[in-house]
Write a protein that holds these residues in place. Sequence first.
Motif, mmCIF file in Angstrom:
data_model
loop_
_atom_site.group_PDB
_atom_site.id
_atom_site.type_symbol
_atom_site.label_atom_id
_atom_site.label_comp_id
_atom_site.label_asym_id
_atom_site.label_seq_id
_atom_site.Cartn_x
_atom_site.Cartn_y
_atom_site.Cartn_z
ATOM 1 N N GLN A 71 0.829 -1.209 0.000
ATOM 2 C CA GLN A 71 0.000 0.000 0.000
ATOM 3 C C GLN A 71 0.862 1.257 0.000
ATOM 4 O OE1 GLN A 71 -2.961 0.040 3.045
ATOM 5 N NE2 GLN A 71 -3.602 2.128 2.623
ATOM 6 N N PHE A 74 2.656 2.849 -3.376
ATOM 7 C CA PHE A 74 1.925 3.623 -4.381
ATOM 8 C C PHE A 74 1.853 5.085 -3.962
ATOM 9 C CE2 PHE A 74 0.761 -0.627 -5.418
ATOM 10 C CZ PHE A 74 0.531 -0.618 -6.787
ATOM 11 N N SER A 76 -0.668 7.323 -4.377
ATOM 12 C CA SER A 76 -1.915 7.742 -3.737
ATOM 13 C C SER A 76 -2.450 6.627 -2.835
ATOM 14 C CB SER A 76 -2.964 8.113 -4.795
ATOM 15 O OG SER A 76 -3.445 6.952 -5.437
ATOM 16 N N TYR A 78 -5.529 5.815 -2.497
ATOM 17 C CA TYR A 78 -6.545 5.072 -3.244
ATOM 18 C C TYR A 78 -5.914 3.937 -4.054
ATOM 19 C CZ TYR A 78 -9.944 3.902 -6.807
ATOM 20 O OH TYR A 78 -10.780 3.209 -7.646
ATOM 21 N N ARG A 79 -4.845 4.251 -4.800
ATOM 22 C CA ARG A 79 -4.183 3.230 -5.621
ATOM 23 C C ARG A 79 -3.557 2.134 -4.741
ATOM 24 N NH1 ARG A 79 -6.332 3.181 -10.411
ATOM 25 N NH2 ARG A 79 -6.180 5.191 -11.452
ATOM 26 N N GLY A 80 -3.021 2.512 -3.609
ATOM 27 C CA GLY A 80 -2.450 1.533 -2.683
ATOM 28 C C GLY A 80 -3.503 0.592 -2.143
ATOM 29 N N GLN A 81 -4.653 1.145 -1.738
ATOM 30 C CA GLN A 81 -5.732 0.301 -1.243
ATOM 31 C C GLN A 81 -6.283 -0.596 -2.343
ATOM 32 O OE1 GLN A 81 -8.339 3.266 0.372
ATOM 33 N NE2 GLN A 81 -7.333 3.230 2.391
ATOM 34 N N GLN A 82 -6.331 -0.057 -3.554
ATOM 35 C CA GLN A 82 -6.818 -0.836 -4.684
ATOM 36 C C GLN A 82 -5.870 -2.000 -4.966
ATOM 37 O OE1 GLN A 82 -6.862 1.270 -8.436
ATOM 38 N NE2 GLN A 82 -8.598 0.070 -9.166
ATOM 39 N N ALA A 83 -4.574 -1.766 -4.906
ATOM 40 C CA ALA A 83 -3.588 -2.816 -5.143
ATOM 41 C C ALA A 83 -3.676 -3.905 -4.079
ATOM 42 C CB ALA A 83 -2.188 -2.218 -5.185
#
Length: 88
Positions: A71, A74, A76, A78-83
């Motif tokens: 997390q 990344f 942002s 958002y992108r970290g949580q998405q990954a």
Amino acid sequence: MTLGFVLWAIWGFILGGALQPILSVFPLFVIMYGVFNALGEMGPGVSTFLLAAAVGKAGGSIGTEVFTSIQNSFASTYRGQQAVFLVG
């Protein structure tokens, strides 16, 4: 362990089949449910539950460290949580 599982099944059918009369005497239900849970841990069955608990705790610790690193890698949040969600 087999004896424990057989008794567990029999006790479960007794508990489930006579649930209404047993629930009318709540202390009886508590005692019978306690015996039901104890039968599941008879013999080597206790190792099964201990092993599952240990693996779950280890997985939680390792997962927290690994997913936090993913997390944070990344830019942002958002992108970290998405990954992390996609990897999980």
